[in-house]
Design an enzyme around this catalytic site. Structure first.
Site, PDB file in Angstrom:
ATOM      1  N   GLY A 180       0.622  -1.694  -0.083  1.00 24.83           N
ATOM      2  CA  GLY A 180       0.155   0.338  -0.369  1.00 24.83           C
ATOM      3  C   GLY A 180       1.069   1.390   0.177  1.00 24.83           C
TER       4      GLY A 180
ATOM      5  NE  ARG B  80      -9.570 -12.571 -14.728  1.00 24.98           N
ATOM      6  CZ  ARG B  80      -8.841 -12.368 -13.698  1.00 24.98           C
ATOM      7  NH1 ARG B  80      -8.311 -11.538 -13.170  1.00 24.98           N
ATOM      8  NH2 ARG B  80      -7.694 -13.823 -13.913  1.00 24.98           N
TER       9      ARG B  80
ATOM     10  NE  ARG C  18      -9.932 -10.760  -9.212  1.00 25.98           N
ATOM     11  CZ  ARG C  18      -9.950 -10.985  -8.910  1.00 25.98           C
ATOM     12  NH1 ARG C  18      -8.982 -12.341  -8.369  1.00 25.98           N
ATOM     13  NH2 ARG C  18     -10.884 -11.022  -9.694  1.00 25.98           N
TER      14      ARG C  18
ATOM     15  CG  ASN D 182      -1.738  -1.175 -12.614  1.00 25.52           C
ATOM     16  OD1 ASN D 182      -2.003  -1.526 -11.634  1.00 25.52           O
ATOM     17  ND2 ASN D 182      -1.272  -1.725 -13.933  1.00 25.52           N
TER      18      ASN D 182
ATOM     19  CG  HIS E 175       4.206  -2.874 -14.576  1.00 27.13           C
ATOM     20  ND1 HIS E 175       3.600  -3.605 -13.759  1.00 27.13           N
ATOM     21  CD2 HIS E 175       5.595  -3.175 -14.894  1.00 27.13           C
ATOM     22  CE1 HIS E 175       5.007  -4.695 -13.610  1.00 27.13           C
ATOM     23  NE2 HIS E 175       6.040  -4.479 -14.888  1.00 27.13           N
TER      24      HIS E 175
ATOM     25  CG  ASP F 177      -6.077  -3.091 -22.153  1.00 25.56           C
ATOM     26  OD1 ASP F 177      -5.471  -3.586 -21.146  1.00 25.56           O
ATOM     27  OD2 ASP F 177      -5.608  -2.691 -23.557  1.00 25.56           O
ATOM     28  CD  GLU F 178      -9.719  -6.038 -23.056  1.00 24.51           C
ATOM     29  OE1 GLU F 178      -9.776  -4.910 -22.817  1.00 24.51           O
ATOM     30  OE2 GLU F 178     -10.750  -6.671 -23.925  1.00 24.51           O
TER      31      GLU F 178
ATOM     32  CG  ASP G 120       1.270  -4.967 -15.718  1.00 26.65           C
ATOM     33  OD1 ASP G 120       0.472  -4.618 -15.303  1.00 26.65           O
ATOM     34  OD2 ASP G 120       1.823  -5.753 -15.568  1.00 26.65           O
TER      35      ASP G 120
ATOM     36  CE  LYS H 165      13.445   9.892  -3.443  1.00 26.33           C
ATOM     37  NZ  LYS H 165      14.508  10.713  -4.250  1.00 26.33           N
TER      38      LYS H 165
HETATM   39  C1  GAR Z   1       4.540  -1.542  -6.862  1.00 26.47           C
HETATM   40  O1  GAR Z   1       5.633  -1.432  -7.069  1.00 26.47           O
HETATM   41  C2  GAR Z   1       3.395  -1.460  -8.349  1.00 26.47           C
HETATM   42  O2  GAR Z   1       3.672  -0.744  -9.639  1.00 26.47           O
HETATM   43  C3  GAR Z   1       3.821  -3.044  -8.162  1.00 26.47           C
HETATM   44  O3  GAR Z   1       3.549  -3.653  -6.894  1.00 26.47           O
HETATM   45  C4  GAR Z   1       4.075  -2.856  -6.110  1.00 26.47           C
HETATM   46  C5  GAR Z   1       2.551  -2.089  -4.759  1.00 26.47           C
HETATM   47  O4  GAR Z   1       3.060  -1.720  -4.303  1.00 26.47           O
HETATM   48  N1  GAR Z   1       2.729  -3.229  -9.399  1.00 26.47           N
HETATM   49  C6  GAR Z   1       2.267  -3.834 -10.264  1.00 26.47           C
HETATM   50  O5  GAR Z   1       3.837  -4.951 -10.581  1.00 26.47           O
HETATM   51  C7  GAR Z   1       1.484  -4.454 -11.423  1.00 26.47           C
HETATM   52  N2  GAR Z   1       1.441  -5.141 -12.094  1.00 26.47           N
HETATM   53  P1  GAR Z   1       2.340  -0.863  -2.969  1.00 26.47           P
HETATM   54  O6  GAR Z   1       1.689  -1.856  -2.442  1.00 26.47           O
HETATM   55  O7  GAR Z   1       3.682  -0.438  -2.046  1.00 26.47           O
HETATM   56  O8  GAR Z   1       1.382  -0.388  -3.740  1.00 26.47           O
END
Ligand code: GAR
Length: 200
Positions: free
Chosen positions: A12, A64, A90, A106, A108, A140-141, A144, A171
């Site tokens: 989070g 789903r 998910r 999202n 990534h 989208d569906e 990433d 960061k």
């Molecule tokens: C983050 O690094 C985010 O970019 C990644 O999960 C982590 C969640 O960290 N998301 C993915 O990989 C999506 N495919 P957080 O819970 O501390 O925000």
């Protein structure tokens, strides 16, 4: 005030960065609800501590689209304008994506389309790239995928482990997610094919 719905599965920290930026007046929005598919997600507890409305909807064993219909119903009930996936691990169904067109973001931890999916930072190290970073994109569906709103680049250093690289990228994640949310909420962009073009 535009209302955000945050979906998370884990730590989070991106949620916290968004909440901090709202509290500091750097982002004009409110968090209407924080939803997790994992009861034990630390991010859910953090949201509760901040006095935000939280909801745990365990996804295990649920088909789903059936699951997504539950989530969408909760978002609608709270009149959420923008859905922010913040480590929500998910895939969303086509149903969910249709319900919030250009209204799901999202983040990534790679420069997409390189290294989608799990362990993006380890994938980058294994591939030997010299720069990596993070991407905020419309959802989208597919995994990433979806039009890219913004990216940030960080160097990959010779001594990096997945952890040190992840920290450097994180960061930047905390900075660009809020910027992307602000842009989308402002409506000052248009889509040309996959390209998100900023408008004055
Ligand atoms: C983050 O690094 C985010 O970019 C990644 O999960 C982590 C969640 O960290 N998301 C993915 O990989 C999506 N495919 P957080 O819970 O501390 O925000």
């Amino acid at each position: 005030m535009k209302r955000l719905g945050i979906l998370l599965s884990g730590r989070g920290s991106n949620f916290e960065a968004i909440a901090d930026n709202i509290a500091a007046g750097r982002l004009q929005a409110s968090i209407a609800v924080v939803i997790s598919n994992r009861p034990q997600a630390p991010g859910l507890a953090l949201a509760r501590e901040r006095g935000l409305e939280t909801l745990c909807l365990p996804s295990k064993g649920i088909e789903r689209e059936v699951y997504d219909r539950m989530v969408v119903a909760e978002l609608r009930r709270r009149e959420v304008d923008l859905v922010c996936l913040a480590g929500f691990m998910r895939l969303l169904s086509a149903y969910f994506v249709r319900e919030y067109p250009l209204r799901i973001l999202n983040i990534h931890p790679s420069l997409l389309p390189s290294f989608p999916g799990l362990d993006a930072q380890q994938q980058a190290l294994d591939h030997g790239v010299k720069f990596s970073g993070c991407t905020v994109h419309f959802v989208d569906e597919h995994l990433d995928a979806g039009p890219i709103i913004t990216q940030a680049v960080v160097p990959v250093l010779d001594g990096d482990t997945a952890e040190t690289l992840a920290a450097r990228i994180l960061k930047e994640e905390h900075r660009i997610y809020t910027e992307a949310i602000a842009l989308v909420l402002s409506g000052r962009f248009r889509l040309e094919g996959r390209r998100v073009i900023r408008e004055p």
